[in-house]
Write an enzyme that holds these catalytic residues in place. Structure first.
Site, PDB file in Angstrom:
ATOM      1  N   LYS A 222      67.313  31.509 -51.619  1.00 31.34           N
ATOM      2  CA  LYS A 222      66.281  32.305 -52.172  1.00 31.34           C
ATOM      3  C   LYS A 222      65.070  32.937 -51.199  1.00 31.34           C
ATOM      4  O   LYS A 222      65.225  32.565 -49.780  1.00 31.34           O
ATOM      5  CB  LYS A 222      65.513  31.723 -53.271  1.00 31.34           C
ATOM      6  N   ARG A 256      70.568  23.040 -57.890  1.00 34.75           N
ATOM      7  CA  ARG A 256      71.431  24.024 -58.214  1.00 34.75           C
ATOM      8  C   ARG A 256      71.917  24.827 -56.680  1.00 34.75           C
ATOM      9  O   ARG A 256      70.638  25.467 -56.430  1.00 34.75           O
ATOM     10  CB  ARG A 256      70.879  24.856 -59.252  1.00 34.75           C
TER      11      ARG A 256
END
Length: 275
Positions: A222, A256
């Protein structure tokens, strides 16, 4: 001890598990458009399962900031054939369906998915929790300020961890009222948060244990990593592993991830120094 019931199989989350991401959207921030045909999809999922993924999370609606709207019909057209394909190919697979729409969740579970991963915790579809309760499947609820379209415009909090904990307390009570037994909380790294907010959550992740439910951490590749390192999502694997290590040390039960092998290595090595 923490267990979740997936299709009659009790999965222990006392030792952390890895959830591999399969985006079947053309525009996801890291792997958008990469898995277009059946061979590419099956090959990637097989790779993740062999590397040790317990769950495969499939999303057909990109939730990156300013992502275009996708109709429910289009989401189903993208998602359901993939769920069907993978259940046929890997009968034991535990698929998590990444959707905020109750009808999409219902149809995916009906054809073999095992969990629902809702970025809105019921905020974008009033019927979601009721539907999940009736389906009797585990429910991952995420915190997000605003919607995918608005969440990064000006995220602000007085006390971010306290506010997210209050949010989850209320959402958990609602979920339990709909007879949802297996709940997983996801603080929503990058969803209506600045970089500073994200690192505050990561630093204080252990506080989420007070909720007494498993914690999912979704930091893989991210912008909270690549913006700090002044690089790109493609170059953010090493940074991802560093943050996975911290998340595990601070109490994450599920990672995740895009890169299952490397995440499993984090789990294994952190396990060597855990009590």
């Amino acid at each position: 001890m923490q267990f979740i019931n997936c299709k009659g199989q009790l999965i222990s989350l006392d030792s952390p598990k890895v959830m591999g991401i399969l985006n079947v959207t053309p525009d996801s921030f890291f792997d958008g458009g990469k898995y277009k045909d059946e061979i590419a999809i099956v090959t990637q999922v097989e790779k993740m399962l062999l590397a040790g993924a317990t769950f495969i999370d499939i999303g057909a609606y990109s939730s990156r900031p300013n992502a275009p709207h996708v109709s429910e019909i289009e989401e189903k057209q993208r998602l359901l054939p993939i769920v069907e394909l993978l259940v046929k190919q890997f009968p034991e697979i535990l698929i998590s369906v990444d959707t905020f729409r109750s009808e999409v969740a219902k149809e995916a579970i009906k054809i073999g998915a095992a969990l629902v991963n809702d970025i809105s915790a019921g905020n974008l579809d009033a019927k979601m929790m009721e539907t999940v309760g009736k389906l009797g499947v585990p429910y991952m609820m995420m915190h997000m300020q605003g919607t995918p379209k608005t969440m990064q415009q000006n995220p602000s909090y007085e006390s971010i961890v306290k506010e997210i904990l209050e949010y989850f307390s209320s959402k958990i009570a609602k979920a339990k009222s709909h007879k949802i037994n297996d709940i997983i909380v996801d603080p929503g790294f990058g969803f209506g948060k600045t970089i500073a907010h994200n690192y505050t959550i990561l630093k204080q992740l252990e506080l989420f244990k007070i909720l007494d439910y498993p914690i999912l951490a979704g930091v893989s590749r991210k912008s909270m990593i690549y913006n700090v390192l002044e690089t790109s999502a493609q170059e953010a694997l090493n940074g991802t592993s560093v943050l996975h290590t911290i998340a595990l040390q601070n109490g994450a039960s599920i990672l995740r991830v895009h890169d299952v092998k490397e995440a499993m290595e984090c789990v294994k090595l952190v396990g060597m120094i855990s009590d």
